[in-house]
Design a protein around this motif. Structure first.
Motif, mmCIF file in Angstrom:
data_model
loop_
_atom_site.group_PDB
_atom_site.id
_atom_site.type_symbol
_atom_site.label_atom_id
_atom_site.label_comp_id
_atom_site.label_asym_id
_atom_site.label_seq_id
_atom_site.Cartn_x
_atom_site.Cartn_y
_atom_site.Cartn_z
ATOM 1 N N TYR A 21 0.581 -0.823 0.233
ATOM 2 C CA TYR A 21 -0.234 0.219 0.236
ATOM 3 C C TYR A 21 0.970 1.193 0.279
ATOM 4 C CZ TYR A 21 -3.334 4.173 1.368
ATOM 5 O OH TYR A 21 -3.806 4.878 1.964
ATOM 6 N N SER A 23 3.714 1.407 -0.963
ATOM 7 C CA SER A 23 4.275 1.536 -2.351
ATOM 8 C C SER A 23 3.098 2.133 -3.309
ATOM 9 C CB SER A 23 4.881 0.379 -2.998
ATOM 10 O OG SER A 23 6.106 0.129 -1.873
ATOM 11 N N SER A 24 2.329 2.286 -3.472
ATOM 12 C CA SER A 24 1.220 2.594 -4.447
ATOM 13 C C SER A 24 0.780 3.602 -4.067
ATOM 14 C CB SER A 24 0.025 0.942 -3.998
ATOM 15 O OG SER A 24 0.105 0.374 -4.343
ATOM 16 N N THR A 25 1.197 4.861 -2.748
ATOM 17 C CA THR A 25 0.867 5.817 -2.348
ATOM 18 C C THR A 25 2.620 7.022 -2.756
ATOM 19 O OG1 THR A 25 0.191 4.888 -0.620
ATOM 20 C CG2 THR A 25 0.020 7.143 -0.467
ATOM 21 N N HIS A 123 8.167 -2.239 -8.145
ATOM 22 C CA HIS A 123 6.396 -1.597 -7.333
ATOM 23 C C HIS A 123 6.655 -0.189 -7.529
ATOM 24 C CE1 HIS A 123 2.543 -1.391 -5.203
ATOM 25 N NE2 HIS A 123 2.228 -1.864 -6.593
ATOM 26 N N GLN A 124 7.505 0.505 -6.448
ATOM 27 C CA GLN A 124 7.586 2.151 -6.663
ATOM 28 C C GLN A 124 7.132 2.785 -7.971
ATOM 29 O OE1 GLN A 124 9.532 3.641 -3.722
ATOM 30 N NE2 GLN A 124 9.483 2.326 -2.018
ATOM 31 N N THR A 127 5.119 4.155 -9.273
ATOM 32 C CA THR A 127 4.018 4.717 -8.979
ATOM 33 C C THR A 127 4.213 6.271 -9.278
ATOM 34 O OG1 THR A 127 3.245 3.164 -6.654
ATOM 35 C CG2 THR A 127 2.843 5.576 -6.522
#
Length: 167
Positions: A21, A23-25, A123-124, A127
């Protein structure tokens, strides 16, 4: 053993989910510099911390470059990296320990926690306004290694204690 396995597994899922979560922000939604600015006396902080300057991920880290709130936020964010992946290794070890011997669980927990750190940085890259950094993986790996050493020392201490003759 089964109950503790489920607790460790659930905690591991929570930590990994929170990491995903985070990393998705986008950075703007995680920015705490304003809060820090309200809590910290910038003059005092500059006096005590103003001489600290180093390079991290090809960027200068100093009060001059980041301002007091940015400088303090940098350490909070990096401490979070370090501690999150140390905790991931700890939980991973206890989950794997439910399936295998400690000698096997220890290196595998390190490998899997490091794989999670690499995947977190990758993953970052998807984003907005987040940058994957190899230096963060190194920092995560340092937290993982420290945790594995601590677990290994506890295991060694317990083994030595069990071998002592009574009397």
């Amino acid at each position: 053993m089964k109950g503790s396995f489920l607790i460790y597994f659930a905690l591991l899922c929570i930590v990994l989910g929170a990491t995903f979560y985070s990393s998705s922000t986008p950075y703007e939604k995680q920015d705490i510099r304003g809060n820090i600015g309200h809590l910290i006396d910038a003059k005092k902080a500059s006096h005590y911390l103003g001489g600290i300057s180093f390079v991290y991920g090809k960027k200068e880290i100093s009060i001059k470059a980041l301002g007091v709130p940015g400088f303090i936020e940098f350490f909070i964010r990096k401490a979070t990296h370090f501690l999150t992946f140390a905790l991931t290794a700890f939980l991973m070890y206890h989950v794997l320990r439910g399936w295998t011997m400690p000698q096997t669980a220890l290196p595998w927990s390190g490998f899997l926690a490091l794989a999670a750190a690499v995947l977190d940085e990758w993953h970052q890259s998807f984003t907005p306004n987040r940058t994957p950094m190899l230096s963060d993986v190194v920092l995560d790996g340092t937290g993982i290694c420290l945790m594995l050493v601590m677990i290994g020392l506890v295991l060694a201490f317990r083994t030595k204690r069990k071998r002592r003759p009574v009397g």
